[in-house]
Design a protein around this motif. Structure first.
Motif, short mmCIF file in Angstrom:
data_model
loop_
_atom_site.label_atom_id
_atom_site.label_comp_id
_atom_site.label_asym_id
_atom_site.label_seq_id
_atom_site.Cartn_x
_atom_site.Cartn_y
_atom_site.Cartn_z
N VAL A 124 0.86 -1.18 0.00
CA VAL A 124 0.00 0.00 0.00
C VAL A 124 0.90 1.24 0.00
O VAL A 124 1.77 1.36 0.87
CB VAL A 124 -0.93 0.02 1.23
CG1 VAL A 124 -1.76 1.30 1.25
CG2 VAL A 124 -1.85 -1.20 1.22
N PRO A 125 0.76 2.14 -0.95
CA PRO A 125 1.64 3.30 -1.05
C PRO A 125 1.63 4.16 0.21
O PRO A 125 0.58 4.38 0.81
CB PRO A 125 1.07 4.08 -2.24
CG PRO A 125 0.35 3.06 -3.05
CD PRO A 125 -0.23 2.10 -2.04
N ILE A 126 2.80 4.62 0.59
CA ILE A 126 2.93 5.40 1.82
C ILE A 126 2.08 6.67 1.78
O ILE A 126 1.56 7.12 2.80
CB ILE A 126 4.41 5.75 2.08
CG1 ILE A 126 4.57 6.34 3.49
CG2 ILE A 126 4.97 6.71 1.04
CD1 ILE A 126 6.02 6.52 3.92
N GLU A 127 1.91 7.26 0.57
CA GLU A 127 1.13 8.50 0.48
C GLU A 127 -0.36 8.27 0.75
O GLU A 127 -1.10 9.25 0.93
CB GLU A 127 1.33 9.15 -0.89
CG GLU A 127 0.92 8.29 -2.08
CD GLU A 127 2.07 7.45 -2.63
OE1 GLU A 127 1.94 6.97 -3.76
OE2 GLU A 127 3.07 7.28 -1.91
N LYS A 128 -0.79 7.03 0.80
CA LYS A 128 -2.20 6.73 1.10
C LYS A 128 -2.44 6.49 2.59
O LYS A 128 -3.60 6.35 3.01
CB LYS A 128 -2.66 5.50 0.31
CG LYS A 128 -2.78 5.73 -1.19
CD LYS A 128 -3.39 4.52 -1.88
CE LYS A 128 -3.62 4.80 -3.36
NZ LYS A 128 -4.31 3.67 -4.03
#
Length: 221
Positions: A124-128
């Motif tokens: 899961v992308p860190i920016e999410k």
């Protein structure tokens, strides 16, 4: 001179070779080493929890983000809530996921941190993802949850140990957001789902200390 077809073919071979190299070169977690460490530091029941945790990481890579959130949230919400002073003998201690899993207990920060790092491992992308401090209205105390943003400006979904069902922030009227952060940035929240960047997450001492302590490198092959 090389023909366009030959250049494309050679390029494809190089790309595939590099991909294979990195696939083999990428360090892998030595589960036996981790289990041995956990067995000595905690006990055999802690080893079982670690196995269950790693099984989630290993078998959930291909799932959708929603499925990953549900699986991780459900797993960690089985743990026990215990205040820091009773559990660690300190007023405010942020446990690493291994410490949290090893003892099967912790407070709201420990629940949120474990979910955060596990979801990062699941791709899961860190920016999410944002660890979010809130005011829990009914409890009249500060609380931490994990927020997932499907899109940068969307209303986040809230992963919480108090309310086990993942809900959008606007349906959690019992929570008032204060500030949020991840491994990159720190936001000051003014409205549900929105916030203003005010710096890097290293400004939070507990987070900085936790990030330095939580290193899986020593358990890599």
């Amino acid at each position: 001179m090389y023909s366009k077809f030959r250049i494309v073919a050679i390029t494809s071979i190089i790309v595939c070779s590099v991909s294979v190299f990195y696939a083999y070169a990428k360090p892998k977690l030595n589960l036996n080493k981790l289990l041995q460490y956990v067995g000595v530091k905690y006990d055999n029941t802690a080893q079982k929890r670690v196995k269950a945790w790693r099984n989630i990481v290993d078998t959930s890579q291909g799932l959708t983000d929603k499925q990953k959130l549900e699986k991780v949230n459900r797993f960690f919400n089985l743990f026990d809530f215990v205040n820091d002073i009773d559990h660690w003998g300190k007023e405010d201690y942020w446990a690493t996921p291994i410490e949290f899993i090893g003892t099967k207990a912790g407070d709201c920060e420990d629940f949120s941190v474990a979910k955060y790092f596990t979801l990062l491992e699941l791709g899961v992308p860190i920016e999410k993802l944002r660890l979010t401090y809130v005011k829990a209205v009914k409890l009249n105390q500060f609380h931490m949850v994990l927020a997932y943003y499907p899109k940068p400006k969307s209303i986040p979904m809230i992963l919480d140990n108090i309310d086990g069902k993942i809900k959008p922030a606007h349906k959690r009227k019992d929570l008032i957001p204060i500030f949020s952060f991840n491994g990159q940035k720190l936001w000051l929240n003014k409205q549900k789902g929105k916030g203003q960047v005010v710096g890097g997450s290293e400004r939070i001492d507990n987070w900085d200390n936790l990030s330095k302590r939580y290193q899986l490198d020593e358990f890599m092959e």
